[in-house]
Scaffold this motif. Structure first.
Motif, mmCIF file in Angstrom:
data_model
loop_
_atom_site.group_PDB
_atom_site.id
_atom_site.type_symbol
_atom_site.label_atom_id
_atom_site.label_comp_id
_atom_site.label_asym_id
_atom_site.label_seq_id
_atom_site.Cartn_x
_atom_site.Cartn_y
_atom_site.Cartn_z
ATOM 1 N N PRO A 37 -1.896 -7.115 64.818
ATOM 2 C CA PRO A 37 -2.817 -8.066 64.698
ATOM 3 C C PRO A 37 -3.775 -7.706 64.246
ATOM 4 C CG PRO A 37 -2.029 -6.325 66.823
ATOM 5 C CD PRO A 37 -0.900 -6.133 65.157
ATOM 6 N N PHE A 38 -4.090 -6.184 63.222
ATOM 7 C CA PHE A 38 -5.018 -6.411 63.246
ATOM 8 C C PHE A 38 -4.674 -5.437 61.911
ATOM 9 C CE2 PHE A 38 -5.278 -3.709 67.019
ATOM 10 C CZ PHE A 38 -6.234 -2.618 66.178
ATOM 11 N N ARG A 39 -5.635 -4.910 61.225
ATOM 12 C CA ARG A 39 -5.990 -4.516 59.833
ATOM 13 C C ARG A 39 -6.927 -3.129 59.704
ATOM 14 N NH1 ARG A 39 -3.922 -9.065 55.665
ATOM 15 N NH2 ARG A 39 -1.884 -8.957 56.785
ATOM 16 N N ILE A 40 -7.179 -2.277 58.264
ATOM 17 C CA ILE A 40 -7.250 -1.398 58.355
ATOM 18 C C ILE A 40 -9.142 -2.118 57.748
ATOM 19 C CG2 ILE A 40 -8.747 0.026 57.220
ATOM 20 C CD1 ILE A 40 -5.716 2.024 57.753
ATOM 21 N N LYS A 59 -17.182 -3.493 70.523
ATOM 22 C CA LYS A 59 -16.700 -4.376 68.892
ATOM 23 C C LYS A 59 -16.730 -3.346 67.405
ATOM 24 C CE LYS A 59 -18.559 -7.794 66.251
ATOM 25 N NZ LYS A 59 -19.711 -9.064 66.785
ATOM 26 N N GLY A 60 -16.535 -2.870 67.123
ATOM 27 C CA GLY A 60 -16.234 -2.148 65.618
ATOM 28 C C GLY A 60 -15.303 -2.879 64.585
ATOM 29 N N ARG A 61 -15.587 -2.159 63.542
ATOM 30 C CA ARG A 61 -14.557 -2.048 62.171
ATOM 31 C C ARG A 61 -14.103 -0.631 62.770
ATOM 32 N NH1 ARG A 61 -15.017 -0.786 56.885
ATOM 33 N NH2 ARG A 61 -16.645 0.658 57.468
ATOM 34 N N VAL A 62 -12.055 -1.513 62.054
ATOM 35 C CA VAL A 62 -11.269 -0.669 61.799
ATOM 36 C C VAL A 62 -11.163 0.271 61.307
ATOM 37 C CG1 VAL A 62 -8.610 -0.175 62.072
ATOM 38 C CG2 VAL A 62 -10.113 -2.729 63.795
ATOM 39 N N LEU A 63 -11.844 1.639 61.198
ATOM 40 C CA LEU A 63 -10.904 2.734 60.242
ATOM 41 C C LEU A 63 -10.057 3.425 59.925
ATOM 42 C CD1 LEU A 63 -15.194 4.796 60.899
ATOM 43 C CD2 LEU A 63 -14.223 2.294 59.169
ATOM 44 N N GLY A 64 -9.367 3.156 61.109
ATOM 45 C CA GLY A 64 -7.773 3.925 60.852
ATOM 46 C C GLY A 64 -7.284 3.604 62.076
ATOM 47 N N VAL A 65 -5.400 3.946 62.054
ATOM 48 C CA VAL A 65 -4.741 3.920 63.388
ATOM 49 C C VAL A 65 -4.217 5.296 63.551
ATOM 50 C CG1 VAL A 65 -3.059 2.406 64.378
ATOM 51 C CG2 VAL A 65 -4.899 1.885 63.821
ATOM 52 N N ASN A 66 -4.235 5.772 64.793
ATOM 53 C CA ASN A 66 -2.870 7.171 64.356
ATOM 54 C C ASN A 66 -1.829 7.089 66.317
ATOM 55 O OD1 ASN A 66 -4.212 7.909 66.814
ATOM 56 N ND2 ASN A 66 -5.603 9.512 65.631
ATOM 57 N N LEU A 67 -1.727 7.129 66.183
ATOM 58 C CA LEU A 67 -0.150 6.922 66.930
ATOM 59 C C LEU A 67 -1.087 7.624 68.643
ATOM 60 C CD1 LEU A 67 2.466 9.549 66.274
ATOM 61 C CD2 LEU A 67 2.468 7.372 66.261
ATOM 62 N N CYS A 127 2.677 1.451 71.808
ATOM 63 C CA CYS A 127 1.588 0.377 71.058
ATOM 64 C C CYS A 127 1.016 0.360 69.825
ATOM 65 C CB CYS A 127 0.015 0.245 71.905
ATOM 66 S SG CYS A 127 0.368 -0.051 73.775
ATOM 67 N N ALA A 128 0.623 2.164 69.119
ATOM 68 C CA ALA A 128 0.778 2.428 67.794
ATOM 69 C C ALA A 128 2.242 1.269 66.915
ATOM 70 C CB ALA A 128 0.540 3.865 67.601
ATOM 71 N N LEU A 129 2.802 1.623 67.616
ATOM 72 C CA LEU A 129 3.971 1.096 66.867
ATOM 73 C C LEU A 129 4.187 -0.506 66.194
ATOM 74 C CD1 LEU A 129 7.572 2.009 65.740
ATOM 75 C CD2 LEU A 129 7.764 1.334 67.487
ATOM 76 N N LEU A 130 3.972 -1.159 67.895
ATOM 77 C CA LEU A 130 3.439 -2.310 67.994
ATOM 78 C C LEU A 130 2.232 -2.779 66.590
ATOM 79 C CD1 LEU A 130 3.779 -3.345 71.452
ATOM 80 C CD2 LEU A 130 5.217 -3.401 69.546
ATOM 81 N N ILE A 131 1.163 -2.065 66.548
ATOM 82 C CA ILE A 131 0.950 -2.306 65.739
ATOM 83 C C ILE A 131 0.182 -2.023 64.243
ATOM 84 C CG2 ILE A 131 -2.251 -1.635 64.901
ATOM 85 C CD1 ILE A 131 -2.885 -1.035 68.237
ATOM 86 N N PHE A 132 1.654 -0.664 64.336
ATOM 87 C CA PHE A 132 2.134 -0.889 62.836
ATOM 88 C C PHE A 132 3.026 -1.926 62.603
ATOM 89 C CE2 PHE A 132 0.906 4.046 63.108
ATOM 90 C CZ PHE A 132 -0.027 3.709 62.612
#
Length: 179
Positions: free
Chosen positions: A119-122, A138-146, A110-115
């Protein structure tokens, strides 16, 4: 007289080698016939789409190769029961290992799909909805890891804490996004 003894000593290994060679030649021939047959049938009747024909050819090729390998091992003296026990034991262990790491693999995929799909960005604000009318995370995206997506909490209490949401949840629930 010694020549007959020497011939008798080499007779059985030579017969086994000839049988193995015959098995391999027949497997190669069967693989060629099956592949050409499927190709000709498809060219003449257009039975299946190409996306299905390629895996079908590969599956049939591996079935023939696997069968030939089993026959060769049987000719070398390995019991089919032992091979079957080893194969099923390996399959059982692989299945248990796969289920044990399923959630980890799911979050990584799913991380690979997000990257890749984005569907959303930092910096975006996202909300995971539990139902049509129920508020969710609910929240503001600060980071995405694996494994996790880190959100700055914007929930009802607005504590400002950080939420780590497993990436797989973004593909299991409805996501509302604000840029």
């Amino acid at each position: 007289m010694e020549e007959l003894g020497l011939l008798a000593a080499w007779r059985e290994p030579l017969v086994v080698a000839a049988q193995i060679l015959l098995i391999l030649c027949l497997a190669w021939l069967a693989q060629r016939i099956v592949t050409r047959g499927i190709t000709r049938l498809d060219a003449r009747y257009t039975l299946l789409p190409t996306e299905i024909l390629l895996p079908l050819r590969g599956l049939l090729r591996w079935l023939i190769v696997g069968s030939a390998a089993m026959l060769v091992l049987e000719r070398l003296g390995v019991s089919a029961e032992v091979l079957w026990a080893a194969l099923t034991g390996f399959a059982a262990v692989a299945a248990v290992a796969f289920f044990a790491i399923w959630s980890v693999l799911s979050n990584m995929f799913c991380a690979l799909l997000i990257f890749s799909m984005g569907p959303f960005r930092i910096g975006d604000t996202v909300e995971l909805l539990d139902g049509g009318d129920k508020p969710g995370i609910k929240g503001r995206v600060l980071g995405v890891n694996l494994f996790y997506t880190t959100l700055e909490d914007h929930g009802a209490d607005a504590s400002g804490g950080l939420l780590q949401v497993p990436n797989s949840l973004f593909f299991q629930k409805t996501v509302r996004r604000w840029r």
